[in-house]
Motif scaffolding. Structure first.
Motif, PDB file in Angstrom:
ATOM      1  N   GLY A 187       0.580  -1.190  -0.095  1.00  0.00           N
ATOM      2  CA  GLY A 187       0.063  -0.143   0.014  1.00  0.00           C
ATOM      3  C   GLY A 187       0.939   1.407  -0.070  1.00  0.00           C
ATOM      4  N   TRP A 188       2.098   1.343  -0.611  1.00  0.00           N
ATOM      5  CA  TRP A 188       2.980   2.174  -0.766  1.00  0.00           C
ATOM      6  C   TRP A 188       2.436   3.230  -1.988  1.00  0.00           C
ATOM      7  CZ3 TRP A 188       8.602   0.615   0.514  1.00  0.00           C
ATOM      8  CH2 TRP A 188       8.631   0.219   1.679  1.00  0.00           C
ATOM      9  N   LEU A 189       1.414   3.061  -2.388  1.00  0.00           N
ATOM     10  CA  LEU A 189       0.787   4.047  -3.603  1.00  0.00           C
ATOM     11  C   LEU A 189      -0.527   4.615  -3.319  1.00  0.00           C
ATOM     12  CD1 LEU A 189       2.080   1.406  -6.520  1.00  0.00           C
ATOM     13  CD2 LEU A 189       3.200   3.309  -5.339  1.00  0.00           C
ATOM     14  N   LYS A 190      -0.769   5.904  -3.752  1.00  0.00           N
ATOM     15  CA  LYS A 190      -1.930   6.289  -3.489  1.00  0.00           C
ATOM     16  C   LYS A 190      -3.297   5.450  -4.043  1.00  0.00           C
ATOM     17  CE  LYS A 190      -0.838  11.323  -3.287  1.00  0.00           C
ATOM     18  NZ  LYS A 190      -1.101  12.549  -4.125  1.00  0.00           N
ATOM     19  N   LYS A 191      -2.816   4.877  -5.153  1.00  0.00           N
ATOM     20  CA  LYS A 191      -3.981   4.056  -5.927  1.00  0.00           C
ATOM     21  C   LYS A 191      -3.095   2.800  -6.628  1.00  0.00           C
ATOM     22  CE  LYS A 191      -4.261   7.182  -9.995  1.00  0.00           C
ATOM     23  NZ  LYS A 191      -5.092   7.855 -10.864  1.00  0.00           N
ATOM     24  N   PRO A 192      -3.422   1.730  -6.735  1.00  0.00           N
ATOM     25  CA  PRO A 192      -2.891   0.772  -7.395  1.00  0.00           C
ATOM     26  C   PRO A 192      -2.432   1.078  -8.800  1.00  0.00           C
ATOM     27  CG  PRO A 192      -5.068  -0.194  -6.415  1.00  0.00           C
ATOM     28  CD  PRO A 192      -5.191   1.339  -6.278  1.00  0.00           C
ATOM     29  N   THR A 193      -1.362   0.555  -9.209  1.00  0.00           N
ATOM     30  CA  THR A 193      -0.643   1.001 -10.441  1.00  0.00           C
ATOM     31  C   THR A 193      -0.952  -0.391 -11.090  1.00  0.00           C
ATOM     32  OG1 THR A 193       1.447   0.479  -9.597  1.00  0.00           O
ATOM     33  CG2 THR A 193       0.598   2.715  -9.742  1.00  0.00           C
ATOM     34  N   LYS A 194      -0.522  -0.115 -12.874  1.00  0.00           N
ATOM     35  CA  LYS A 194      -0.510  -1.348 -13.563  1.00  0.00           C
ATOM     36  C   LYS A 194       0.687  -1.764 -14.214  1.00  0.00           C
ATOM     37  CE  LYS A 194      -5.573  -1.103 -14.769  1.00  0.00           C
ATOM     38  NZ  LYS A 194      -6.578  -0.617 -15.930  1.00  0.00           N
ATOM     39  N   THR A 195       1.778  -0.934 -14.341  1.00  0.00           N
ATOM     40  CA  THR A 195       2.914  -0.894 -15.003  1.00  0.00           C
ATOM     41  C   THR A 195       3.889  -0.312 -14.021  1.00  0.00           C
ATOM     42  OG1 THR A 195       2.704   1.171 -15.916  1.00  0.00           O
ATOM     43  CG2 THR A 195       1.797  -0.472 -17.111  1.00  0.00           C
ATOM     44  N   PRO A 196       5.409  -0.895 -14.173  1.00  0.00           N
ATOM     45  CA  PRO A 196       6.261  -0.450 -13.384  1.00  0.00           C
ATOM     46  C   PRO A 196       6.577   1.125 -13.490  1.00  0.00           C
ATOM     47  CG  PRO A 196       6.981  -2.657 -14.360  1.00  0.00           C
ATOM     48  CD  PRO A 196       5.415  -2.096 -15.125  1.00  0.00           C
ATOM     49  N   GLU A 197       6.410   1.388 -14.492  1.00  0.00           N
ATOM     50  CA  GLU A 197       6.614   3.191 -14.856  1.00  0.00           C
ATOM     51  C   GLU A 197       5.600   3.825 -13.997  1.00  0.00           C
ATOM     52  OE1 GLU A 197       8.790   6.387 -16.377  1.00  0.00           O
ATOM     53  OE2 GLU A 197       9.139   4.169 -16.175  1.00  0.00           O
ATOM     54  N   GLU A 198       4.470   3.492 -14.091  1.00  0.00           N
ATOM     55  CA  GLU A 198       3.715   4.147 -13.203  1.00  0.00           C
ATOM     56  C   GLU A 198       3.790   4.079 -11.617  1.00  0.00           C
ATOM     57  OE1 GLU A 198      -0.170   2.764 -13.770  1.00  0.00           O
ATOM     58  OE2 GLU A 198      -0.428   3.489 -15.845  1.00  0.00           O
ATOM     59  N   THR A 199       4.388   2.964 -11.057  1.00  0.00           N
ATOM     60  CA  THR A 199       5.067   2.640  -9.754  1.00  0.00           C
ATOM     61  C   THR A 199       6.110   3.674  -9.667  1.00  0.00           C
ATOM     62  OG1 THR A 199       4.104   0.342  -9.883  1.00  0.00           O
ATOM     63  CG2 THR A 199       5.614   1.009  -8.133  1.00  0.00           C
ATOM     64  N   ARG A 200       7.019   3.499 -10.456  1.00  0.00           N
ATOM     65  CA  ARG A 200       8.147   4.634 -10.376  1.00  0.00           C
ATOM     66  C   ARG A 200       7.797   5.788  -9.878  1.00  0.00           C
ATOM     67  NH1 ARG A 200      11.049   8.166 -13.088  1.00  0.00           N
ATOM     68  NH2 ARG A 200       9.866   7.886 -14.772  1.00  0.00           N
ATOM     69  N   ARG A 201       6.970   6.353 -10.816  1.00  0.00           N
ATOM     70  CA  ARG A 201       6.608   8.000 -10.714  1.00  0.00           C
ATOM     71  C   ARG A 201       5.652   8.069  -9.392  1.00  0.00           C
ATOM     72  NH1 ARG A 201       5.089   7.586 -16.500  1.00  0.00           N
ATOM     73  NH2 ARG A 201       3.002   7.168 -16.010  1.00  0.00           N
ATOM     74  N   ALA A 202       4.816   7.303  -8.948  1.00  0.00           N
ATOM     75  CA  ALA A 202       4.109   7.294  -7.716  1.00  0.00           C
ATOM     76  C   ALA A 202       5.166   7.252  -6.637  1.00  0.00           C
ATOM     77  CB  ALA A 202       2.935   6.256  -7.816  1.00  0.00           C
ATOM     78  N   LEU A 203       6.061   6.314  -6.640  1.00  0.00           N
ATOM     79  CA  LEU A 203       7.051   6.414  -5.457  1.00  0.00           C
ATOM     80  C   LEU A 203       7.922   7.589  -5.296  1.00  0.00           C
ATOM     81  CD1 LEU A 203       8.402   2.543  -5.718  1.00  0.00           C
ATOM     82  CD2 LEU A 203       6.919   3.661  -3.808  1.00  0.00           C
ATOM     83  N   GLU A 204       8.404   8.014  -6.651  1.00  0.00           N
ATOM     84  CA  GLU A 204       9.086   9.169  -6.519  1.00  0.00           C
ATOM     85  C   GLU A 204       8.382  10.701  -6.160  1.00  0.00           C
ATOM     86  OE1 GLU A 204      10.923   9.516 -10.165  1.00  0.00           O
ATOM     87  OE2 GLU A 204      12.169   8.105 -10.096  1.00  0.00           O
ATOM     88  N   GLU A 205       7.331  10.438  -5.855  1.00  0.00           N
ATOM     89  CA  GLU A 205       6.472  11.533  -5.476  1.00  0.00           C
ATOM     90  C   GLU A 205       6.583  11.753  -3.771  1.00  0.00           C
ATOM     91  OE1 GLU A 205       2.359  11.346  -6.580  1.00  0.00           O
ATOM     92  OE2 GLU A 205       2.772  11.788  -8.767  1.00  0.00           O
ATOM     93  N   TRP A 206       6.787  10.712  -3.268  1.00  0.00           N
ATOM     94  CA  TRP A 206       6.973  10.851  -1.446  1.00  0.00           C
ATOM     95  C   TRP A 206       7.891  10.365  -1.125  1.00  0.00           C
ATOM     96  CZ3 TRP A 206       7.249   6.736   1.352  1.00  0.00           C
ATOM     97  CH2 TRP A 206       6.693   5.290   0.869  1.00  0.00           C
ATOM     98  N   LEU A 207       8.521   9.523  -1.671  1.00  0.00           N
ATOM     99  CA  LEU A 207       9.767   8.656  -0.916  1.00  0.00           C
ATOM    100  C   LEU A 207      10.968   9.629  -1.079  1.00  0.00           C
ATOM    101  CD1 LEU A 207      10.660   5.970   0.154  1.00  0.00           C
ATOM    102  CD2 LEU A 207      11.466   5.277  -2.030  1.00  0.00           C
ATOM    103  N   PRO A 208      11.741   9.613   0.148  1.00  0.00           N
ATOM    104  CA  PRO A 208      12.761  10.470   0.240  1.00  0.00           C
ATOM    105  C   PRO A 208      13.921  10.220  -0.683  1.00  0.00           C
ATOM    106  CG  PRO A 208      12.159  10.187   2.300  1.00  0.00           C
ATOM    107  CD  PRO A 208      11.051   9.281   1.547  1.00  0.00           C
ATOM    108  N   ARG A 209      14.645  11.198  -1.313  1.00  0.00           N
ATOM    109  CA  ARG A 209      15.620  10.754  -2.552  1.00  0.00           C
ATOM    110  C   ARG A 209      16.710  10.151  -1.981  1.00  0.00           C
ATOM    111  NH1 ARG A 209      15.944  13.246  -7.387  1.00  0.00           N
ATOM    112  NH2 ARG A 209      18.099  12.997  -8.291  1.00  0.00           N
ATOM    113  N   ASP A 210      17.133  10.320  -0.525  1.00  0.00           N
ATOM    114  CA  ASP A 210      18.193   9.328  -0.210  1.00  0.00           C
ATOM    115  C   ASP A 210      17.846   7.950  -0.121  1.00  0.00           C
ATOM    116  OD1 ASP A 210      16.294   9.898   1.875  1.00  0.00           O
ATOM    117  OD2 ASP A 210      18.093  10.224   3.433  1.00  0.00           O
ATOM    118  N   LEU A 211      16.611   7.458  -0.219  1.00  0.00           N
ATOM    119  CA  LEU A 211      16.228   6.232  -0.259  1.00  0.00           C
ATOM    120  C   LEU A 211      16.213   5.482  -1.632  1.00  0.00           C
ATOM    121  CD1 LEU A 211      13.918   6.075   2.740  1.00  0.00           C
ATOM    122  CD2 LEU A 211      16.098   5.373   2.623  1.00  0.00           C
TER     123      LEU A 211
END
Length: 413
Positions: free
Chosen positions: A299-323
């Motif tokens: 549940g690390w995304l606001k809404k479920p994603t269907k492709t890895p590229e959508e997951t990448r953009r969703a993670l980069e919105e909130w995950l700190p850059r040092d991680l």
């Protein structure tokens, strides 16, 4: 002498009548205190006040008194609207001591309208900080990440031993090491790390450089990288990528994501991982099938994603850059050992109490496309096939009882 005296008297009488008559008095628009006029305008102001008093004595009618009272009330209202810092009486302005201004010549309605237009200025509070909008982040993600680090502390997953960071020659020149990292990432698509590591070992023994790949024929190159997934397509990508690197980048790997995604067979995931491993620059999160699956399960995304590229953009919105650099190998190894694609080991996971997908049945695995099977024959068709077989097969000839009697006794026994 007598004529002269009469004329002198007549002139004096006429002059007195002229001075005292209200019809020869100049029109006045307002009344001001006599003392103030004498102080400002001198003899002319005192004379005007005397003439005004005389006119009031001459015309004591009620209509004139009411008119004077109205004028005084109007002038008092106007004087109150004027700023207190510079009080000006109407007598000063119209008495001849000060010139008339544009504001004095305007009607009363326009003066009051102009005075009502005030300029409002706001003072900026430097001590009050600006309001910041809080970014969305999943609940308990820090606790879940800590548990994943604890479960990955052994670093004994396949990605830790045979990943792209372990497939290049540490003694080769820098540009050759970067090229080998790129080749290992290209071969790892849809392939297990064990198969990729074996293929890279054979390529390095053959010579894994841009020049060597270009001089190797397709058949030999295919045998070296077999059995990686889609090995025929990857042979073409390796040849095209090596030619492009030699032509435009001097045989070295591009140092930007834009340059890397231009290479045939290189996507965003490979580009970000190549920037991190080859150039030691964090440009984004490398999201493969493991990171994509686990991020949706936790549940690390606001809404479920269907492709890895959508997951990448969703993670980069909130995950700190040092991680961003750490999250790939953490989740990849976690997906290889615990959070499996089918039948995950939720009972052995430390996040089983906070994971929203814990102890849920995994979706059924889709069957692989195989060769088409012949349909089963229907019952009527089976009967027809049996009849055809009986017609084609020769029937055994029956033996008569007389022939059986003629046979020797030894055969009967």
């Amino acid at each position: 002498m007598l004529g002269v005296r009469c004329s002198t008297r007549v002139c004096y009488v006429v002059r007195c009548v002229t001075m005292t008559s209200p019809y020869f008095m100049p029109s006045r628009s307002g009344i001001s205190p006599p003392g103030d006029q004498d102080a400002v305008c001198g003899p002319a102001a005192s004379l005007r006040s005397k003439l005004t008093n005389n006119r009031r004595n001459v015309e004591p009618d009620s209509s004139g008194a009411v008119k004077e009272v109205k004028e005084e009330q109007e002038e008092a209202r106007i004087s109150e609207q004027r700023p207190s810092s510079a009080p000006l009486s109407p007598g000063k302005v119209h008495g001849g001591c000060h010139p008339k201004t544009e504001a004095d010549t305007l009607p009363l309605s326009s003066q009051s309208r102009r005075r009502r237009q005030l300029k409002v200025e706001y003072e900026e509070d430097e001590g009050v900080p600006a309001v910041k909008t809080e970014l969305w982040e999943p609940p308990d993600w820090k606790k879940q990440l800590g548990y994943i680090r604890e479960m990955r502390s052994g670093r004994d997953a396949p990605v830790d031993k045979m990943g792209a960071e372990k497939c290049y020659d540490t003694e080769a020149p820098a540009h050759v090491r970067r090229f080998q990292v790129l080749v290992s990432l290209m071969l790892s698509s849809q392939t297990k790390d064990q198969v990729t590591a074996a293929a890279m070992q054979k390529l390095r023994a053959h010579g894994c450089t841009v020049e060597k790949i270009l001089t190797t024929d397709d058949e030999t190159l295919g045998k070296l990288i077999y059995p990686v997934g889609f090995w025929r397509t990857k042979v073409k990508y390796l040849k095209l990528t090596s030619a492009l690197l030699q032509k435009e980048f001097g045989g070295d790997v591009p140092d930007s994501v834009e340059g890397l995604v231009r290479l045939p067979g290189v996507g965003p995931k490979m580009a970000h991982l190549a920037m991190d491993i080859a150039w030691d620059q964090v440009s984004g999160i490398g999201v493969d099938t493991h990171v994509h699956r686990i991020s949706n399960r936790l549940g690390w995304l606001k809404k479920p994603t269907k492709t890895p590229e959508e997951t990448r953009r969703a993670l980069e919105e909130w995950l700190p850059r040092d991680l961003w650099s750490e999250i790939n190998w953490l989740l990849v190894g976690f997906g290889q050992q615990v959070c499996l694609p089918v039948n995950p080991l939720c009972s052995a996971c430390l996040n089983q109490h906070s994971c929203p997908s814990a102890h849920k049945p995994s979706p059924p695995k889709r069957p692989k496309a195989g060769p088409p099977r012949s349909p089963k024959p229907e019952p009527k068709q089976e009967v027809a096939v049996k009849q055809e077989r009986t017609k084609k097969e020769p029937r055994p000839t029956p033996v008569s009882p007389a022939a059986q009697r003629r046979r020797p006794r030894s055969l009967k026994s």
